[in-house]
Enzyme design. Structure first.
Site, PDB file in Angstrom:
ATOM      1  N   GLY A  36      36.306  53.610 -18.937  1.00 23.22           N
ATOM      2  CA  GLY A  36      37.418  53.667 -17.985  1.00 23.22           C
ATOM      3  C   GLY A  36      38.183  54.981 -18.086  1.00 23.22           C
ATOM      4  N   ALA A  74      33.378  45.018 -19.518  1.00 29.08           N
ATOM      5  CA  ALA A  74      31.957  44.770 -19.778  1.00 29.08           C
ATOM      6  C   ALA A  74      31.118  45.961 -19.338  1.00 29.08           C
ATOM      7  CB  ALA A  74      31.511  43.524 -19.017  1.00 29.08           C
ATOM      8  N   TYR A 140      21.582  42.263 -18.566  1.00 30.77           N
ATOM      9  CA  TYR A 140      22.960  42.230 -18.060  1.00 30.77           C
ATOM     10  C   TYR A 140      23.304  40.827 -17.545  1.00 30.77           C
ATOM     11  CZ  TYR A 140      26.732  42.794 -14.671  1.00 30.77           C
ATOM     12  OH  TYR A 140      27.879  42.627 -13.951  1.00 30.77           O
ATOM     13  N   GLY A 283      14.197  44.887 -13.299  1.00 33.06           N
ATOM     14  CA  GLY A 283      15.322  43.943 -13.344  1.00 33.06           C
ATOM     15  C   GLY A 283      15.991  43.700 -12.002  1.00 33.06           C
TER      16      GLY A 283
END
Ligand code: UDP
Length: 327
Positions: A36, A74, A140, A283
């Protein structure tokens, strides 16, 4: 009483922080700033630290009166999770368990959790409702699915109530252009298109053109980050009022292929965006489109923004950020 936003310096958390603040809530942001940006925390009290650091979290809980915790801290890259599952399980599962235990120690029992449509895996029914079987096909999605299970068990055993939101593809930016999507490196489709539009990369790679979809590219349901923010406020208020745990899918109910998304972005930016067709990314399920009737019924929530709005607001933010970085 304040709302604690962990991961509030990230993309979705920073928009929820601004939205709650505007709605009259006091907010407290915790972020370790590993992904962040402090510049994205436009309001609320800020604590720099890690949700896995129990002593630090105890200090936060004892210095602020917290009514509910919203968890955005996350890792969220499908491709990266396939390559580095250990980091994903460590950050997304183990640290979330430590966060929940910190909440228990400090008698905070309302938890709003960012889950994902990736928990559904290869969908057998479209649009995907909340009762669709969850069979994630990438690490994930698995990490988020494990936490969903953990929340069910923590509710039964400890009375820790949760509101689980399974986002479809978060997109767009603050219409006031104060904050927006800011990942380094960028892996998400829309900002990558902008990088190609501005010459930062030569072309957009289209990951797979042989999917069972109308044009062979993956189909996704893009939901504006401000629509997500509104759902978080409504879901939290319902959770506090009813004390009943709930889960919701948050999408627009409409899918766009990778090619359609690139074409729309070409029109909005006015740039003919170069593409190259490459292998599928590991994925990726072919189609993810969410049903939002449950959120509509229980939360009186309906998405207000379209994909066009998402691309326009994201583009405005991207152009502004580019200018600031050049100064
Ligand atoms: N995608 C692509 N090229 C890129 C990035 C993404 O073709 O450079 C595709 C990706 O395979 C997926 C869709 O765009 O089908 C959305 O991907 P993104 O990473 O934005 O979000 P995800 O669906 O993984 O949450």
């Amino acid at each position: 009483m304040s709302i604690l936003i962990v991961g509030g310096a990230g993309y979705i958390g920073s928009h929820v922080n601004k939205y709650l603040h505007r709605a009259g809530y006091d907010t407290v942001v915790v972020d370790n700033l590993c992904k962040g940006h402090i510049e994205s925390v436009c309001c609320g009290e800020f604590f720099c630290g890690d949700i896995g650091d129990e002593a630090f979290m105890d200090r936060v809980f004892s210095s602020c009166k917290i009514e509910a915790v919203m968890h955005f801290a996350a890792y969220a890259y499908v491709g990266e999770s396939v390559i580095s599952p250990s980091e994903y399980y460590e950050n997304n599962v183990i640290k979330t368990k430590l966060l929940l235990d910190s909440m228990r120690r400090n008698s905070v029992n309302n938890f709003i959790f960012s889950s994902t449509c990736a928990t559904f895996g290869n969908a057998t029914e479209i649009p995907i409702t909340e009762t669709h079987p969850q069979n994630p096909i990438n690490p994930y999605g698995f990490t988020k699915f494990v936490v969903e299970r953990m929340l069910y068990d923590y509710d039964n055993a400890y009375g820790l109530r949760s509101c689980i939101f399974r986002y479809f593809n978060a997109s767009g930016a603050d219409p006031e252009c104060e904050i927006g999507e800011w990942h380094e490196p960028e892996t998400h489709l829309i900002p990558i298109i902008f990088e190609a539009a501005t010459g930062k990369r030569a072309a957009v790679s289209i990951f797979g053109t042989d999917y069972p979809t109308t044009d062979g590219t993956c189909v996704r349901d893009y939901i504006h980050v401000c629509d997500l923010a509104e759902a978080h406020k409504l879901g939290m208020e319902r959770l506090i009022k009813t004390g009943v745990s709930e889960n919701y899918n948050l999408g627009c109910g409409k899918g766009y292929s990778v090619r359609e998304t690139i074409n729309m972005a070409s029109e909005i930016t006015g740039v003919n965006i170069a593409t190259i067709e490459t292998e599928r990314r590991k994925g990726d399920p072919p189609t993810l489109i969410g049903a939002m009737q449950k959120a509509e019924k229980l939360l009186n929530w309906k998405p207000k923004y379209s994909l066009k709005d998402s691309i326009e607001t994201a583009w405005n933010w991207y152009v502004k950020k580019e200018k600031l970085e050049k100064k």
